[in-house]
Design an enzyme around this catalytic site. Structure first.
Site, PDB file in Angstrom:
ATOM      1  N   HIS A  57       0.860  -1.182   0.000  1.00 56.41           N
ATOM      2  CA  HIS A  57       0.000   0.000   0.000  1.00 56.41           C
ATOM      3  C   HIS A  57       0.899   1.237   0.000  1.00 56.41           C
ATOM      4  O   HIS A  57       1.935   1.253   0.675  1.00 56.41           O
ATOM      5  CB  HIS A  57      -0.884   0.023   1.243  1.00 56.41           C
ATOM      6  CG  HIS A  57      -1.864  -1.097   1.319  1.00 56.41           C
ATOM      7  ND1 HIS A  57      -2.918  -1.073   2.210  1.00 56.41           N
ATOM      8  CD2 HIS A  57      -1.970  -2.273   0.644  1.00 56.41           C
ATOM      9  CE1 HIS A  57      -3.630  -2.185   2.077  1.00 56.41           C
ATOM     10  NE2 HIS A  57      -3.061  -2.939   1.138  1.00 56.41           N
ATOM     11  N   GLU A  59       0.556   4.090   1.482  1.00 58.70           N
ATOM     12  CA  GLU A  59       0.674   4.675   2.816  1.00 58.70           C
ATOM     13  C   GLU A  59       1.718   3.922   3.654  1.00 58.70           C
ATOM     14  O   GLU A  59       2.514   4.534   4.352  1.00 58.70           O
ATOM     15  CB  GLU A  59      -0.684   4.646   3.548  1.00 58.70           C
ATOM     16  CG  GLU A  59      -1.802   5.357   2.834  1.00 58.70           C
ATOM     17  CD  GLU A  59      -2.584   4.443   1.876  1.00 58.70           C
ATOM     18  OE1 GLU A  59      -3.676   4.866   1.470  1.00 58.70           O
ATOM     19  OE2 GLU A  59      -2.120   3.322   1.558  1.00 58.70           O
ATOM     20  N   CYS A  87      -5.867   2.262   5.736  1.00 63.35           N
ATOM     21  CA  CYS A  87      -6.534   1.057   6.243  1.00 63.35           C
ATOM     22  C   CYS A  87      -5.999   0.689   7.627  1.00 63.35           C
ATOM     23  O   CYS A  87      -5.060   1.298   8.139  1.00 63.35           O
ATOM     24  CB  CYS A  87      -6.335  -0.099   5.265  1.00 63.35           C
ATOM     25  SG  CYS A  87      -4.643  -0.757   5.253  1.00 63.35           S
ATOM     26  N   CYS A  90      -2.204   0.068   7.645  1.00 64.99           N
ATOM     27  CA  CYS A  90      -1.329   1.227   7.435  1.00 64.99           C
ATOM     28  C   CYS A  90      -1.373   2.243   8.568  1.00 64.99           C
ATOM     29  O   CYS A  90      -0.351   2.838   8.911  1.00 64.99           O
ATOM     30  CB  CYS A  90      -1.693   1.910   6.118  1.00 64.99           C
ATOM     31  SG  CYS A  90      -1.411   0.862   4.675  1.00 64.99           S
TER      32      CYS A  90
END
Length: 155
Positions: A57, A59, A87, A90
């Site tokens: 991801h 992030e 999420c 993260c």
């Protein structure tokens, strides 16, 4: 804090990174880190499909980069701009990286209204089991004795 027109400009770049991810065949998520003056320090896009890494991801990659490359004072003045709210994987890593602020364009709840469910059931978790045994290993890390100092605790 209030979202400003300057924040909007940086969010638009995060959205453009999300579009780049989608065009590459990955889920459409993009993020960047900016200094207080708006200078972009780093940017990433989702690469979970093309990189064959379910944790890729943007992030998470940026939080890891910040923890590795920025001193604590700089990180504490840095803002992450991201196409969607971080999420549950993260968000804690962003906190551990010591970033000052996250600005997102789409909330997690809004995303759930767009994205289909994964269809995967929750993974059962059992525990705690053997807490005293693991405590004997973990506790000295956070509370070292004078004769055996602990490395810097970061977990």
């Amino acid at each position: 804090m209030t979202v400003t027109p300057g924040d909007h400009a940086l969010l638009r770049r995060a959205i453009a990174l999300a579009a780049e991810a989608r065009e590459a065949g990955d889920p459409p998520f993009g993020s960047l880190l900016a200094a207080p003056d708006g200078t972009v320090l780093a940017e990433e896009r989702n690469t979970t499909v093309t990189g064959r890494d379910i944790t890729a991801h943007p992030e998470l990659k940026l939080a890891q980069w910040a923890a590795r490359e920025l001193d604590a004072d700089t990180a504490a003045r840095t803002t992450m701009y991201t196409s969607c709210e971080p999420c549950s994987m993260c968000a804690p890593v962003i906190r551990l990286a010591g970033l000052r602020r996250v600005v997102f364009a789409l909330s997690g709840e809004q995303l759930l209204g767009i994205r289909p469910a994964s269809g995967r059931p929750p993974v059962p978790q059992d525990g705690p089991a053997l807490p005293d045994e693991v405590r004997a290993v973990v506790e000295p890390y956070y509370h070292p004795s004078p004769d055996r100092p602990s490395p810097t605790a970061s977990s």
